[in-house]
Design a protein around this motif. Structure first.
Motif, PDB file in Angstrom:
ATOM      1  N   MET A 198       0.835  -1.203   0.000  1.00  0.00           N
ATOM      2  CA  MET A 198       0.000   0.000   0.000  1.00  0.00           C
ATOM      3  C   MET A 198       0.874   1.259   0.000  1.00  0.00           C
ATOM      4  N   GLY A 199       2.143   1.112   0.342  1.00  0.00           N
ATOM      5  CA  GLY A 199       3.012   2.270   0.505  1.00  0.00           C
ATOM      6  C   GLY A 199       2.783   2.938   1.844  1.00  0.00           C
ATOM      7  N   PHE A 213     -10.088   5.236  -6.942  1.00  0.00           N
ATOM      8  CA  PHE A 213     -10.035   3.913  -7.554  1.00  0.00           C
ATOM      9  C   PHE A 213      -8.592   3.422  -7.652  1.00  0.00           C
ATOM     10  N   GLY A 214      -8.433   2.117  -7.517  1.00  0.00           N
ATOM     11  CA  GLY A 214      -7.124   1.516  -7.700  1.00  0.00           C
ATOM     12  C   GLY A 214      -7.276   0.096  -8.195  1.00  0.00           C
ATOM     13  N   TRP A 215      -6.304  -0.352  -8.959  1.00  0.00           N
ATOM     14  CA  TRP A 215      -6.356  -1.711  -9.491  1.00  0.00           C
ATOM     15  C   TRP A 215      -4.938  -2.192  -9.764  1.00  0.00           C
ATOM     16  N   SER A 216      -4.796  -3.514  -9.792  1.00  0.00           N
ATOM     17  CA  SER A 216      -3.491  -4.084 -10.103  1.00  0.00           C
ATOM     18  C   SER A 216      -3.657  -5.532 -10.542  1.00  0.00           C
ATOM     19  N   ILE A 217      -2.663  -6.001 -11.242  1.00  0.00           N
ATOM     20  CA  ILE A 217      -2.539  -7.422 -11.581  1.00  0.00           C
ATOM     21  C   ILE A 217      -1.142  -7.833 -11.138  1.00  0.00           C
ATOM     22  N   VAL A 218      -1.072  -8.830 -10.260  1.00  0.00           N
ATOM     23  CA  VAL A 218       0.214  -9.211  -9.683  1.00  0.00           C
ATOM     24  C   VAL A 218       0.523 -10.684  -9.939  1.00  0.00           C
ATOM     25  N   PRO A 219       1.686 -10.952 -10.541  1.00  0.00           N
ATOM     26  CA  PRO A 219       2.157 -12.331 -10.639  1.00  0.00           C
ATOM     27  C   PRO A 219       2.991 -12.673  -9.407  1.00  0.00           C
ATOM     28  N   MET A 220       2.843 -13.869  -8.933  1.00  0.00           N
ATOM     29  CA  MET A 220       3.717 -14.406  -7.882  1.00  0.00           C
ATOM     30  C   MET A 220       4.089 -15.803  -8.340  1.00  0.00           C
ATOM     31  N   LEU A 277      -3.915  -6.582  -3.729  1.00  0.00           N
ATOM     32  CA  LEU A 277      -4.820  -5.725  -2.953  1.00  0.00           C
ATOM     33  C   LEU A 277      -4.076  -4.528  -2.378  1.00  0.00           C
ATOM     34  N   GLY A 278      -2.860  -4.753  -1.883  1.00  0.00           N
ATOM     35  CA  GLY A 278      -2.070  -3.645  -1.358  1.00  0.00           C
ATOM     36  C   GLY A 278      -1.772  -2.596  -2.411  1.00  0.00           C
ATOM     37  N   LEU A 279      -1.368  -3.032  -3.601  1.00  0.00           N
ATOM     38  CA  LEU A 279      -1.093  -2.079  -4.688  1.00  0.00           C
ATOM     39  C   LEU A 279      -2.346  -1.319  -5.104  1.00  0.00           C
ATOM     40  N   ALA A 280      -3.481  -2.010  -5.172  1.00  0.00           N
ATOM     41  CA  ALA A 280      -4.737  -1.353  -5.567  1.00  0.00           C
ATOM     42  C   ALA A 280      -5.154  -0.313  -4.530  1.00  0.00           C
ATOM     43  N   ILE A 281      -5.079  -0.664  -3.248  1.00  0.00           N
ATOM     44  CA  ILE A 281      -5.422   0.305  -2.196  1.00  0.00           C
ATOM     45  C   ILE A 281      -4.421   1.461  -2.224  1.00  0.00           C
ATOM     46  N   GLY A 282      -3.143   1.146  -2.391  1.00  0.00           N
ATOM     47  CA  GLY A 282      -2.124   2.192  -2.446  1.00  0.00           C
ATOM     48  C   GLY A 282      -2.381   3.205  -3.545  1.00  0.00           C
TER      49      GLY A 282
END
Length: 192
Positions: free
Chosen positions: A47-48, A91-98, A170-175
């Motif tokens: 989230m930063g 608004f926030g969104w992200s796609i994260v590969p792990m 979720l953290g990136l999207a909220i951030g």
């Protein structure tokens, strides 16, 4: 104005305290559920943000009450730190590969509570946390944060990677959503 908050919740089952700053810095999470510690640290870091989460289980039934109450208090702390939400990106969104896992997360901080989770796990637990608690954490967070949160696990084979991709996304999207971009209300209605 500093975007910070402290929220405490005491029940007959748990005691939870969250100190949160919406600025990068140190993150410390201490609960009896070690995998939850890892996921909440991941969420706050991406989230930063920074802060401390301390949770005590007073009854020791299972992981449910700790996971749920940490999500409730963290969401309340975020809500409090955001104040009136004027000027937010919203608004926030992200796609994260792990590694093998890929997760999409989208957030709306417009004050309307809604939750969608599409995904599954092939094991009942990861570490000491039930996998069914992952969507429950997100649902509880959305409710206390007064947010709409959608999470979709696109694919993944390793359950740890799936869970970690969820919390990173979720953290990136909220951030992204908590960033200040102006001084107006982020809605055509003029109110949130």
């Amino acid at each position: 104005m500093p975007r910070e908050s402290v929220v405490e919740r005491r029940t007959r089952e748990t005691e939870v305290k969250v100190e949160l700053s919406l600025e990068p810095g140190e993150v410390n999470v201490d609960t009896p559920v070690k995998f939850l510690n890892h996921m909440v640290e991941t969420l706050i870091f991406y989230m930063g943000a920074s802060g401390r989460v301390k949770a005590i289980d007073l009854r020791g039934f299972d992981d449910h009450h700790i996971v749920e109450d940490v999500a409730i208090v963290l969401g309340s702390a975020l809500d409090k730190a955001l104040g009136d939400r004027v000027g937010l990106t919203r608004f926030g969104w992200s796609i994260v590969p792990m590694d093998d896992a890929l997760t999409l997360a989208s957030v709306d901080l417009g004050g309307r509570v809604y939750f969608v989770f599409k995904g599954s796990f092939t094991r009942d637990t990861v570490g000491d946390m039930a996998t069914e608690m992952v969507p429950h954490f997100i649902r509880s967070l959305a409710s206390s944060l007064k947010a709409t949160i959608h999470v979709k696990v696109m694919w993944g084979e390793n359950n740890h990677h799936v869970a970690e991709s969820i919390f990173k996304a979720l953290g990136l999207a909220i951030g992204q959503a908590i960033q200040v971009k102006g001084s107006g209300v982020p809605s055509l209605k003029g109110v949130l």
